[in-house]
Design a protein around this motif. Structure first.
Motif, PDB file in Angstrom:
ATOM      1  N   ASP A  76       0.853  -1.311   0.051  1.00 27.09           N
ATOM      2  CA  ASP A  76      -0.018   0.070   0.060  1.00 27.09           C
ATOM      3  C   ASP A  76       0.877   1.386   0.029  1.00 27.09           C
ATOM      4  N   CYS A  77       1.893   1.172   0.801  1.00 24.46           N
ATOM      5  CA  CYS A  77       2.809   2.547   0.762  1.00 24.46           C
ATOM      6  C   CYS A  77       3.943   2.507   0.223  1.00 24.46           C
ATOM      7  N   HIS A  78       4.386   1.169  -0.131  1.00 20.83           N
ATOM      8  CA  HIS A  78       5.770   1.110  -0.803  1.00 20.83           C
ATOM      9  C   HIS A  78       5.845   0.205  -1.979  1.00 20.83           C
ATOM     10  N   SER A  79       4.727   0.671  -2.978  1.00 21.55           N
ATOM     11  CA  SER A  79       4.802   0.211  -4.321  1.00 21.55           C
ATOM     12  C   SER A  79       3.757   1.070  -4.935  1.00 21.55           C
ATOM     13  N   ASP A  80       3.661   0.825  -6.311  1.00 19.10           N
ATOM     14  CA  ASP A  80       2.687   1.613  -7.119  1.00 19.10           C
ATOM     15  C   ASP A  80       1.329   1.318  -7.013  1.00 19.10           C
ATOM     16  N   VAL A  81       1.167   0.264  -5.916  1.00 18.64           N
ATOM     17  CA  VAL A  81      -0.204  -0.642  -5.801  1.00 18.64           C
ATOM     18  C   VAL A  81      -0.861  -0.260  -4.518  1.00 18.64           C
ATOM     19  N   THR A  82      -1.873   0.743  -4.326  1.00 27.08           N
ATOM     20  CA  THR A  82      -2.444   0.848  -3.034  1.00 27.08           C
ATOM     21  C   THR A  82      -3.947   0.560  -3.174  1.00 27.08           C
TER      22      THR A  82
END
Length: 155
Positions: A56-62
């Motif tokens: 959620d916070c450490h990729s492009d996918v939240t």
């Protein structure tokens, strides 16, 4: 009392208007973390922990909860994601050097091991990591670091 009423009405109008504006969402494709997953090869249990607690916070996918559509919460969340990706971005893994990857995994081990991650504001609504989760992430992280350390040339 009339002035107080006018102020409250004005604030309500401003709040309603604010709902029509918000930051861009971080809704990329799960494929953006494929390089990270392929290269670091987390066990299934660790992959699930990462997916449910870190992406959620450490990729492009939240994955956004319902309340993320409310201003100012959406700006607060966007700021968390921006800082999270700035510190450690699994979607940008391919662009990191081996030395930087090793350092990022070292930070992951430290932050999770010392219970600094996930942030308390995240765990309030998503739940915290168990001791077993932390042990699994730290053990996996140490294995990944061993692989990167073998690739790093002495200076």
């Amino acid at each position: 009392m009339k002035i107080l009423k006018k102020i409250l009405v004005a604030l309500l109008i401003v709040f309603v208007i604010m709902q029509f504006f918000g930051p861009d969402k971080n809704e990329g494709d799960m494929a953006s973390v494929d390089a990270f997953i392929t290269e670091t090869n987390p066990p299934d249990a660790v992959h699930e922990i990462l997916k449910n607690n870190c992406f959620d916070c450490h990729s492009d996918v939240t994955k956004y909860p319902w309340y993320s559509n409310i201003t100012p919460v959406n700006y607060w969340m966007a700021d968390h994601v921006k800082h999270g990706k700035g510190d450690f971005n699994m979607s940008g893994w391919e662009s990191y050097s081996v030395k930087k990857k090793d350092h990022k995994i070292e930070e992951l081990i430290e932050e999770v091991g010392e219970r600094h991650m996930p942030l308390p504001s995240y765990t309030w609504t998503h739940g915290d990591l168990t001791d077993e989760d932390i042990e699994a992430i730290v053990a996996w992280g140490k294995q990944v670091r061993a692989q990167y350390s073998a690739q790093i040339q002495p200076e």
